[in-house]
Design a protein around this motif. Structure first.
Motif, PDB file in Angstrom:
ATOM      1  N   THR A  24       0.606  -1.381  -0.107  1.00 51.53           N
ATOM      2  CA  THR A  24       0.023  -0.061  -0.064  1.00 51.53           C
ATOM      3  C   THR A  24       0.848   1.378   0.178  1.00 51.53           C
ATOM      4  OG1 THR A  24      -1.792  -1.143   1.029  1.00 51.53           O
ATOM      5  CG2 THR A  24      -1.924   1.121   1.260  1.00 51.53           C
ATOM      6  N   LYS A  25       1.842   1.362   0.905  1.00 53.38           N
ATOM      7  CA  LYS A  25       2.617   2.307   0.912  1.00 53.38           C
ATOM      8  C   LYS A  25       3.390   2.674  -0.495  1.00 53.38           C
ATOM      9  CE  LYS A  25       3.404   2.605   5.920  1.00 53.38           C
ATOM     10  NZ  LYS A  25       4.202   2.840   7.049  1.00 53.38           N
ATOM     11  N   GLN A  26       4.077   1.617  -0.987  1.00 52.19           N
ATOM     12  CA  GLN A  26       4.814   1.670  -2.229  1.00 52.19           C
ATOM     13  C   GLN A  26       3.831   2.429  -3.319  1.00 52.19           C
ATOM     14  OE1 GLN A  26       7.330  -1.499  -3.161  1.00 52.19           O
ATOM     15  NE2 GLN A  26       7.282  -0.916  -5.282  1.00 52.19           N
ATOM     16  N   ALA A  27       2.610   1.945  -3.404  1.00 51.86           N
ATOM     17  CA  ALA A  27       1.632   2.189  -4.316  1.00 51.86           C
ATOM     18  C   ALA A  27       1.402   3.726  -4.295  1.00 51.86           C
ATOM     19  CB  ALA A  27       0.318   1.468  -4.397  1.00 51.86           C
ATOM     20  N   PHE A  28       1.009   4.079  -3.295  1.00 51.65           N
ATOM     21  CA  PHE A  28       0.608   5.581  -2.820  1.00 51.65           C
ATOM     22  C   PHE A  28       1.916   6.482  -3.155  1.00 51.65           C
ATOM     23  CE2 PHE A  28      -2.974   4.286  -0.607  1.00 51.65           C
ATOM     24  CZ  PHE A  28      -3.908   5.429  -0.620  1.00 51.65           C
ATOM     25  N   GLN A  29       3.124   5.826  -2.833  1.00 57.06           N
ATOM     26  CA  GLN A  29       4.332   6.500  -2.926  1.00 57.06           C
ATOM     27  C   GLN A  29       4.581   6.828  -4.754  1.00 57.06           C
ATOM     28  OE1 GLN A  29       7.696   5.473  -0.619  1.00 57.06           O
ATOM     29  NE2 GLN A  29       9.418   6.311  -2.315  1.00 57.06           N
ATOM     30  N   ASP A  30       4.437   5.318  -5.373  1.00 55.45           N
ATOM     31  CA  ASP A  30       4.739   5.519  -6.774  1.00 55.45           C
ATOM     32  C   ASP A  30       3.838   6.423  -7.587  1.00 55.45           C
ATOM     33  OD1 ASP A  30       6.702   3.765  -5.958  1.00 55.45           O
ATOM     34  OD2 ASP A  30       5.776   2.140  -6.918  1.00 55.45           O
ATOM     35  N   ASN A  31       2.789   6.714  -6.986  1.00 57.06           N
ATOM     36  CA  ASN A  31       1.584   7.536  -7.683  1.00 57.06           C
ATOM     37  C   ASN A  31       1.719   8.908  -7.382  1.00 57.06           C
ATOM     38  OD1 ASN A  31      -0.405   5.880  -9.521  1.00 57.06           O
ATOM     39  ND2 ASN A  31       0.145   4.518  -7.997  1.00 57.06           N
ATOM     40  N   GLY A  32       2.808   9.304  -6.298  1.00 52.02           N
ATOM     41  CA  GLY A  32       2.877  10.573  -6.043  1.00 52.02           C
ATOM     42  C   GLY A  32       1.839  11.078  -4.901  1.00 52.02           C
ATOM     43  N   LEU A  33       1.486  10.204  -4.151  1.00 55.23           N
ATOM     44  CA  LEU A  33       0.429  10.726  -3.372  1.00 55.23           C
ATOM     45  C   LEU A  33       0.773  10.303  -1.680  1.00 55.23           C
ATOM     46  CD1 LEU A  33      -2.636   8.291  -4.709  1.00 55.23           C
ATOM     47  CD2 LEU A  33      -2.150  10.734  -5.119  1.00 55.23           C
ATOM     48  N   THR A  34       0.209  11.196  -0.916  1.00 56.49           N
ATOM     49  CA  THR A  34       0.780  11.274   0.624  1.00 56.49           C
ATOM     50  C   THR A  34       0.328   9.536   1.205  1.00 56.49           C
ATOM     51  OG1 THR A  34      -0.461  13.349   1.074  1.00 56.49           O
ATOM     52  CG2 THR A  34       0.111  12.210   2.817  1.00 56.49           C
TER      53      THR A  34
END
Length: 216
Positions: A24-34
């Motif tokens: 989850t954290k990687q997906a948010f980070q990879d999409n430029g999200l908090t």
């Protein structure tokens, strides 16, 4: 008498370790999200990513952004899951005992059906289960009762003979909405207090306790 057992999968039958949190954290980070906190992620486990991710996001997301975020999560998660997903102690014995007593076992999960089947096969427990219902088979996700009602209708089951078993309040809410017995499990629950607030029919601390429930 309980004859039909509807199990959640993650954190009920098996632990995926920190795979869900990391993915989850990687997906948010990879999409430029908090990036959400670990507690925010754990609290939302039990409902599909399509629902929980927009709730966790600090930014407003379009449908396309949600789809891209979920797709990235599932790709990363699949890379982690094989090595990290393990049965909890006592689960294999519990499934053996229920099967020997000719009980009907089902999975109702917020994961996609193919992902649950893959996990069950990797753990060598798919043969215990009569059927698997994932989030792709229902119109309304947990805590809506669709998954349970689908199986009740398909196999012509009596609600009073059925029980939903899970680690999250969403599982218990789904069971209550479906009109079946409910059982909260505490061995890897993120928030036991939230399970108690749902006033489940049963609350257990070890898998083998399930064997004797509702057999009077």
């Amino acid at each position: 008498m309980i004859l039909n057992y509807f199990f959640d999968f993650d954190k009920t039958l098996a632990s995926s370790g920190d795979a869900s949190v990391k993915a989850t954290k990687q997906a948010f980070q990879d999409n430029g999200l908090t990036v959400p906190t670990t507690d925010e992620i754990l609290d939302a486990m039990g409902i599909p990513a399509e629902v929980s991710f927009p709730q966790m996001a600090k930014e407003a997301l379009s449908a396309d952004q949600v789809a891209k975020l979920v797709a990235r999560f599932r790709k990363v998660y699949s890379d982690y899951e094989l090595a990290s997903t393990k049965l909890y102690p006592g689960i294999q014995d519990m499934l053996d005992q229920l099967t020997q007593r000719h009980k009907n076992l089902f999975i109702v999960s917020s994961k996609r059906t193919d992902a649950v089947d893959r996990n069950l096969n990797n753990l060598n427990i798919r043969h215990y289960f009569k059927d698997v219902v994932g989030c792709d088979q229902v119109d309304h996700y947990k805590p809506a009762p669709d998954g349970i009602l689908l199986l009740i209708d398909k196999y012509q089951l009596q609600k009073d003979d059925c029980m939903m078993i899970g680690d999250a309040r969403y599982d218990l809410q789904m069971g209550k909405a479906a009109g079946v017995h409910t059982c909260g499990v505490t061995w890897d629950a993120f928030d036991i207090a939230s399970l108690k607030r749902e006033e489940p029919t049963y609350l257990i601390d070890a898998p083998m306790e399930l064997i004797s429930l509702g057999q009077d």
